[in-house]
Design a protein around this motif. Structure first.
Motif, short mmCIF file in Angstrom:
data_model
loop_
_atom_site.label_atom_id
_atom_site.label_comp_id
_atom_site.label_asym_id
_atom_site.label_seq_id
_atom_site.Cartn_x
_atom_site.Cartn_y
_atom_site.Cartn_z
N TRP A 83 16.18 12.94 -12.26
CA TRP A 83 15.06 13.72 -12.77
C TRP A 83 14.38 14.50 -11.65
N ILE A 84 14.12 13.83 -10.53
CA ILE A 84 13.47 14.50 -9.39
C ILE A 84 14.36 15.62 -8.86
N ASN A 85 15.64 15.33 -8.73
CA ASN A 85 16.60 16.30 -8.22
C ASN A 85 16.58 17.58 -9.07
N GLU A 86 16.64 17.40 -10.38
CA GLU A 86 16.65 18.55 -11.29
C GLU A 86 15.33 19.32 -11.19
N ALA A 87 14.22 18.61 -11.09
CA ALA A 87 12.91 19.27 -11.00
C ALA A 87 12.81 20.13 -9.75
N LEU A 88 13.30 19.62 -8.62
CA LEU A 88 13.22 20.37 -7.36
C LEU A 88 14.13 21.60 -7.35
N TYR A 89 15.25 21.50 -8.04
CA TYR A 89 16.18 22.62 -8.07
C TYR A 89 15.78 23.71 -9.06
N THR A 90 14.92 23.38 -10.00
CA THR A 90 14.63 24.34 -11.07
C THR A 90 13.17 24.82 -11.04
N THR A 91 12.51 24.68 -9.89
CA THR A 91 11.15 25.16 -9.76
C THR A 91 10.99 25.95 -8.48
N THR A 92 9.84 26.55 -8.28
CA THR A 92 9.58 27.34 -7.08
C THR A 92 9.13 26.43 -5.94
N GLY A 93 9.12 26.98 -4.74
CA GLY A 93 8.67 26.21 -3.60
C GLY A 93 7.23 25.76 -3.72
N ASP A 94 6.37 26.62 -4.26
CA ASP A 94 4.95 26.27 -4.44
C ASP A 94 4.80 25.10 -5.41
N LYS A 95 5.53 25.16 -6.52
CA LYS A 95 5.45 24.11 -7.53
C LYS A 95 6.01 22.79 -6.98
N ALA A 96 7.09 22.87 -6.22
CA ALA A 96 7.67 21.67 -5.63
C ALA A 96 6.70 21.01 -4.66
N LEU A 97 6.02 21.84 -3.84
CA LEU A 97 5.04 21.32 -2.90
C LEU A 97 3.89 20.63 -3.64
N GLU A 98 3.41 21.27 -4.70
CA GLU A 98 2.34 20.68 -5.50
C GLU A 98 2.77 19.36 -6.13
N MET A 99 4.00 19.31 -6.62
CA MET A 99 4.50 18.11 -7.29
C MET A 99 4.57 16.92 -6.34
N VAL A 100 5.17 17.11 -5.18
CA VAL A 100 5.37 15.96 -4.28
C VAL A 100 4.10 15.58 -3.53
N GLN A 101 3.20 16.53 -3.31
CA GLN A 101 1.95 16.16 -2.63
C GLN A 101 1.01 15.43 -3.58
N SER A 102 1.15 15.67 -4.88
CA SER A 102 0.35 14.91 -5.84
C SER A 102 0.88 13.48 -6.00
N ASP A 103 2.16 13.29 -5.69
CA ASP A 103 2.77 11.96 -5.76
C ASP A 103 3.84 11.86 -4.66
N PRO A 104 3.44 11.51 -3.43
CA PRO A 104 4.37 11.46 -2.29
C PRO A 104 5.57 10.54 -2.50
N SER A 105 5.44 9.56 -3.42
CA SER A 105 6.57 8.65 -3.65
C SER A 105 7.78 9.40 -4.20
N ILE A 106 7.55 10.56 -4.85
CA ILE A 106 8.65 11.36 -5.37
C ILE A 106 9.59 11.77 -4.25
N PHE A 107 9.01 12.19 -3.14
CA PHE A 107 9.81 12.63 -1.99
C PHE A 107 10.64 11.48 -1.43
N GLU A 108 10.01 10.32 -1.31
CA GLU A 108 10.71 9.15 -0.77
C GLU A 108 11.84 8.71 -1.70
N GLU A 109 11.58 8.72 -3.01
CA GLU A 109 12.60 8.34 -3.98
C GLU A 109 13.77 9.32 -3.95
N TYR A 110 13.46 10.59 -3.83
CA TYR A 110 14.52 11.60 -3.80
C TYR A 110 15.41 11.40 -2.58
N HIS A 111 14.81 11.26 -1.41
CA HIS A 111 15.62 11.15 -0.20
C HIS A 111 16.36 9.82 -0.11
#
Length: 286
Positions: A83-111
């Motif tokens: 789910w995270i992978n698809e979200a990052l590939y199908t959104t803009t850089g601004d939206k991706a930054l907003e998404m992961v900064q609102s929930d930093p665990s997303i970044f950790e789970e993705y990596h």
């Protein structure tokens, strides 16, 4: 003279009857079967005891989770990663930054999920970039754009000056930002690297930002998943339209393709969109 018709009682032998012999044999068989049954039961008890101890150890090692629970947990992690992978590939850089900064665990789970996948590859592209930088005797200024856990900086940071950027400061080596707007001055970098990092729908903005921070003659190095680049010529043409010149393409690896570009001029003032130039990595629904 002895009476031949009389027999001495001491010399008389009584033969067992056939029925008696069968009964005796059956008792022996029953005793043997009972002994074998008891032996089997003892063996089963021992095996069960060992298995119980092993299971308990496994559950303790896994935080008290049973084997089934561990499998279910892995499935949930896999679904979350997709789910995270698809979200990052199908959104803009601004939206991706907003998404992961609102929930930093997303970044950790993705990596975490991403690292597990790349470990299965014959070659990790970041190792190719590390080898390249290690071969350079002159100290270079490097921008690792979409750096992940900043392994490049951790490995060659003593030899070269490495600036690591990604959506979240996963560790102290990383500056969090949108890759389309990094805090570096113009013409400050010798090598800009995108290692499986052109993820947003507006990735050409990332390329333009790499052009801005690179000096003339500087190198742009890209590794991307093979399946994303459906038209290599169109991809190269789009990047050359942003002020780069292709120096080399390496498609020898079945998992990823690598491009080496040189900056020959600044990007044009106006960005021409190129939708569909890179396919998003979207997993099949399960």
């Amino acid at each position: 003279m002895k009476d031949l018709n009389k027999v001495d009682a001491r010399s008389k032998v009584t033969k067992p009857s056939p029925a008696h012999a069968r009964n005796k044999l059956n008792k022996v068989k029953e005793a043997s079967l009972l002994a074998a049954k008891r032996e089997k039961e003892e063996a089963l008890k021992s095996a069960a005891k060992l298995a119980s101890g092993s299971t308990a150890k496994s559950e303790n090692d896994a935080g008290g989770l049973s084997t089934l629970q561990q499998k279910m947990q892995q499935k949930l992690k896999g679904a979350r990663f997709r789910w995270i992978n698809e979200a990052l590939y199908t959104t803009t850089g601004d939206k991706a930054l907003e998404m992961v900064q609102s929930d930093p665990s997303i970044f950790e789970e993705y990596h975490s999920g991403f690292s597990a996948q790349v470990e299965k590859w014959p070659v990790n592209p970041v190792d190719v970039f590390i080898g390249y930088l290690r071969s350079k005797p002159k100290r270079l200024v490097v921008a690792d754009l979409g750096c992940g856990a900043a392994r490049l900086s951790a490995t060659v940071g003593q030899q070269h000056t490495v600036h690591s950027f990604d959506l979240v400061a996963y560790n102290d080596l990383i500056t969090p930002c949108n890759i389309a707007d990094v805090p570096l001055p113009d013409d400050a970098v010798d090598v800009a690297i995108f290692c499986l990092a052109l993820m947003g729908t507006d990735f050409l903005k990332f390329i333009r930002e790499a052009n801005r921070i690179l000096r003339i003659g500087g190198e742009l190095k890209i590794a991307e998943v093979v399946s994303r680049v459906s038209d290599v010529d169109a991809f190269v043409q789009a990047l050359e339209g942003q002020g780069f010149k292709l120096a080399r393409t390496d498609a020898s690896n079945k998992m990823f393709i690598m491009f080496d570009f040189t900056k020959v001029r600044r990007s044009p003032a106006k960005l021409r969109e190129a939708p569909g130039l890179l396919k998003p990595c979207i997993y099949k629904r399960r």
